[in-house]
Write a protein that holds these residues in place. Structure first.
Motif: not given
Lengths: 287, 283
Positions: A209, A224, B157-158, A202, B161, A220, B175-176, B90-91, A228, A284, B180-181, B94, A216, A205-206
């Motif tokens: 994105q 997520i 997605f970003s 992840l 998240a 943190q 992110y928390v 969720l997929l 997930l 994903i 999603l977080g 992206r 990152i 990938m994050m």
């Protein structure tokens, strides 16, 4: 028009053509994962398939009574398969997720999840019987067997006329706990496998994105990854539980019920469904 | 935004409801993309409307499926809809602006395979099984996507998240405290699953009427939208969240009253009991 008068479908036999098609589908999905994903992702998918099979097989043990049980006309817990399986599986999932924070030993985590699910079902069965006996005033009696396979107690004297049995006989109680153990273990296995994959893939990938230049921190990303993995574990659990419910079509008393012989179908369907949903869940991060 | 419901002999055909639900839901979810194009959060509430349209479609799909007597209770259909839909949704997040389309396609594939498994491997042999489970997976994905778009103002997605925390007057990415977080998706999951299965579960029986069930599905849809809109206060600007809450409240109030009217129409008799009985007069 009405759902009330309709007869439930479903028969006992196995459709050989459809089963072969399903198994081929599962192998195709595993092959896709093998080609596009990392070896770790492939192993995770195999773990997810095993977890799904555990859930699908475990649900067959749970004594599901549905609406007839609520009226004291059939043995079992008075709710549907999906609700019971979700309850046991999510309780197991919480136990397993708690254990995953303190240890990385897969066996310990999965067994903790199994204990959580089994405990949930044991408490449910206990209080269901408590309410049946002291609240509704009905004894526990199976309608499908003459003698309890474990204790040897006779059942027919206690069974009211016009019912398929009532209450929660000892063998059904044991079946429920076994089902909870299987379900909790399966749900936890799925969660842990997905969590491992997400923790590994992840962050990269994050990073791609978000378009940020600064890296990152992995800590943190953890919430997520947990969300997930948890959501997909719940999704997989519900899919497997409902497929098992479609296999049972209505009520089942536990492992002594003739419907229990349908378990090979549940295993095939759960394996294929878990491979499919697990493949999408891993894609994903893998693509 | 809703499909016009009128009493027709035999009701509206299912395919019409399906087409309307799919198109309205997709269009409404895409309207939230105006947020990105215009740089404002004001179009978020369209996501909730899209989810309501999908819920109405889903409840009618459950009706066509469950009228065959699947023997497992209606709620299981809502659970499998969201269980397969959440994975597809969720997929799909992206893929940026293509998200809703990808969600529909992936959900259709998952639903078709699950339908084949239950129809042939598990020997249900129900004619509409494959079609219904395909539809339900799409409904689940679109409902979740709609509520997600409403709560975050976006569906990539970003965006899901990443949240923001205010620290000394500066907005820092976190992110928390994100959709999603913070696992808000789990709450939305259950809100949507219950909203999809409830209308048919409540209205089934010999006295089933299509317009009454669809009105109830709008009602529970707007009620879920209200809960999701309140949760969106944590993620989106207060003005946009208040707009969503107001839209949901108006929609809920209207559909609730309409549902009461339809229920009284179909009831044999009713007693208009008051929540607080008036005090008896006289000595």
């Amino acid at each position: 028009m009405s759902a009330v008068g309709a007869k439930p479908g479903g028969s006992a036999g196995i459709d050989p053509v459809a089963s072969v098609v399903a198994i081929v589908l599962m192998i195709v999905m595993l092959a896709i994962m093998y080609m596009i994903g990392t070896p770790m992702a492939f192993m995770a998918l195999i773990g997810i398939v095993i977890g799904g099979v555990l859930i699908g097989f475990g649900v067959m043990f749970v004594p599901v009574g549905g609406a007839p049980a609520a009226m004291g006309q059939a043995p079992g817990i008075a709710t549907g398969v999906a609700m019971l399986a979700a309850g046991a599986g999510l309780a197991g999932l919480f136990g397993g997720a708690w254990a995953a924070q303190t240890t990385s030993n897969l066996l310990v985590i999965v067994i903790t999840g199994a204990v959580g699910g089994g405990l949930m079902m044991a408490i449910t069965c206990l209080f269901v019987n408590f309410i049946y006996v002291y609240g509704m005033g009905i004894p526990a009696a199976s309608g499908k067997v003459k003698k309890d396979p474990i204790t040897g107690d006779t059942q027919t004297e206690y069974k009211s006329q016009g019912t398929e049995g009532h209450g929660l006989p000892f063998v059904s109680y044991v079946g429920g706990v076994i089902g909870g153990l299987f379900g909790g273990a399966g749900g936890t296995l799925i969660y842990i496998m997905l969590l491992d994959v997400y923790e590994e893939s992840l962050p990269a990938m994050m990073q791609a994105q978000s378009g940020q230049l600064l890296p990152i921190p992995a800590a943190q990303i953890m919430p997520i990854a947990v969300t997930l993995a948890g959501m997909f574990a719940i999704g997989l659990f519900l899919v497997n539980a409902v497929l098992a419910a479609y296999n049972i079509t209505g009520t089942i008393e536990g492992p002594h019920d003739p419907k229990f012989k349908r378990w090979p179908r549940a295993v095939i369907a759960s394996a294929t469904a878990s491979a499919l949903v697990g493949l999408v869940a891993i894609m994903i991060v893998a693509l | 935004m809703t499909v016009k419901v009128e009493v027709i002999e035999g009701g509206i055909p299912h395919n019409k409801i399906m087409a309307a639900g799919l198109i309205i839901s997709l269009v409404c979810i895409y309207l939230t993309w105006l947020n990105v194009l215009t740089g404002t959060p004001w179009f978020a509430f369209f996501g909730g409307l899209g989810a309501v349209a999908a819920i109405a479609w889903g409840s009618h799909t459950i009706k066509t499926l469950c009228s065959y007597g699947i023997g497992t209770g209606v709620p299981s259909a809502g659970m499998i809809a969201l269980g397969s839909g959440v994975v597809a949704m969720l997929l799909a997040t992206r893929y940026g602006v293509a998200t809703p389309i990808v969600a529909v396609v992936v959900a259709a594939i998952i639903g078709a395979i699950l339908g084949y498994l239950s129809n042939n491997v598990l020997a249900m042999h129900i004619p509409v099984m494959i079609k219904s489970l395909t539809e339900l997976a799409i409904v689940g994905a679109l409902t979740l996507l709609g509520f997600t778009a409403m709560m975050t103002g976006n569906f990539t997605f970003s965006a899901l998240a990443t949240g923001q925390v205010m620290f000394l007057g500066f907005a820092l990415p976190s992110y928390v405290s994100s959709y999603l977080g913070g696992a808000l998706i789990a709450t939305v999951f259950m809100l949507a699953a219950i909203a999809i299965q409830h209308p048919f579960n409540a209205c089934l029986g010999p006295n089933w009427k299509q317009d009454r069930m669809l009105m109830l599905s709008y009602e529970v849809g707007f009620l879920s939208m209200l809960a999701a809109a309140i949760m969106s206060l944590a993620l989106i600007s207060i003005g946009a969240a208040l707009l969503s809450i107001i839209v949901a409240l108006i929609g809920w109030w209207y559909t609730y009253n309409q549902y009461l009217v339809l229920s009284k129409r179909d009831a044999a008799a009713w007693l208009d009991a008051k929540p607080f009985p008036e005090e008896a007069e006289g000595p």
